[in-house]
Design an enzyme around this catalytic site. Sequence first.
Site, mmCIF file in Angstrom:
data_model
loop_
_atom_site.group_PDB
_atom_site.id
_atom_site.type_symbol
_atom_site.label_atom_id
_atom_site.label_comp_id
_atom_site.label_asym_id
_atom_site.label_seq_id
_atom_site.Cartn_x
_atom_site.Cartn_y
_atom_site.Cartn_z
ATOM 1 N N GLU A 150 38.068 21.033 70.111
ATOM 2 C CA GLU A 150 36.702 21.565 70.176
ATOM 3 C C GLU A 150 36.066 20.938 71.399
ATOM 4 O O GLU A 150 35.787 19.741 71.422
ATOM 5 C CB GLU A 150 35.929 21.234 68.898
ATOM 6 C CG GLU A 150 34.684 22.066 68.735
ATOM 7 C CD GLU A 150 33.435 21.343 69.202
ATOM 8 O OE1 GLU A 150 32.978 21.643 70.330
ATOM 9 O OE2 GLU A 150 32.931 20.500 68.455
ATOM 10 N N CYS A 187 27.488 20.177 72.156
ATOM 11 C CA CYS A 187 28.366 21.182 72.765
ATOM 12 C C CYS A 187 27.825 22.593 72.581
ATOM 13 O O CYS A 187 28.057 23.471 73.416
ATOM 14 C CB CYS A 187 29.772 21.076 72.179
ATOM 15 S SG CYS A 187 29.824 21.217 70.383
#
Length: 484
Positions: free
Chosen positions: A257, A291
């Site tokens: 990720e 993110c």
Amino acid sequence: MEHKKYSNLNQHYIAGKWLEGHSDKIIKNSNPYNQELIFELKAASTEDVDCAYQAASDSFTTWSVTSPAERKNLTLKVAEIIQVRREEIIDWLIQESGSTRLKANLEVDATLNIIQEAATFPHRVMDSKLKSQDPERRSWVYRQALGVIAVISPWNFPLHLSMRSVAAAIALGNTVVLKPATDTPVTGGILLAKIFEEAGLPAGVLNVVAGSGSEIGDHFVEHKVPKLISFTGSTQVGQRVGQLAVGGKYLKRIALELGGNAPLVILDDADLDLAVELTVMGRFLHQGQICMSTNRVIVDASIYQAYVDKLVKRTQSIVVGDPNKADTLIGPIINQAQVEKIKKIIQQAEQDGAKLIVQSEIKGNVIPPHIFVDVDPNSSLSKDESFGPVLPIIQAKDEAHALQLANDTHFGLSSAVCTADYERGVAFALKIDAGMTHINAITVVDQANAPFGGEKNSGLGRFNGQWILEEFTRTHWITVPKDQ
């Protein structure tokens, strides 16, 4: 019920024991807001990593065959301990990771949700019977624990993003070696070990080693023991992890990720007050160090100026500074190196011709909102992930142009669309090349039972729910004679 706060948090957790690291390097754990030293920690060495993997490998034999009920009950006990120690954990998130009180509470809630979801996993692992193409044999598929899982977690949501992999792995019968970020060794690793230890987890099932990436990072990934590397962090480091895990001597699975460049697309029928609120929370929550954070806003030309005017006015009420105060939205950047990186992003944007319309003085590690207009879609400000409270606003000619701009990136993690017409929003969302899109919500959305992950350079695989259950287990096909 009174309980003592956790102590002696400057040690590693290996095979159920609290130990000093054997590296010559010292990790200085500092408060990012006031730069006060919290403690020093002797870093883990490659030998410590070897010991942690050996402990995890040894304990897998017994942990993998524990009953689903035992693993479920232990996972729920972890959630119970976090609830009891909530304020203690929040204090650590504020002082170590620079989380505002708002963000710290959100992170603990997200952590509890992910643990509750993981507690359902032991009873969701099902073996299945297949129709055999050989009439003389019966065919079965068994789903089993994968083995030792290596977890590398980041500093921005350290508790949640560590627990997301750790809780799922352990609930499914795997064992874990966790390497937290050196900026957040406590909230990203040591606290988890304390909590699982208090819950009664057998020795060796979870091991935590905090060390410098330059010293133990490659060894951690290339090691022969782990079956899967779960990495959350930057795309640059994630690409390195992928190369080592897949191209090395010991082939292993990866769950990555990585970074993002999330667009918030504001269509011409959007509620501008809502659009402004989505912008503020989507970009400035945790100083933009997420993110999924809104990295750029794409606005239809017909409403562009009205939106900008409202946004500028709204930013005047954003509280910046002490993360411990309840109304603070923007606290400190994690460290001085990140501050300097963000300063360079701001300077480069001005050199590229973008107009800075909102700014205030940078004090220490605290960077107030910096908002740019007249942004070239091909500039580094638009193309790159800033990971800070810096926002470019880009003008789109129409809906088709907005979609083109949204997809013009090497990333594809999260995204959002603001529109009065939900069907229009969904139709637009399905054309965005990203793993996640939210209609009339911020780009920062994560639900424990929904697939979390991205496309392109934003990663491989999916976390949460059924998706991580499949990542963290293996299938084993077995056939037997029909008469046996």
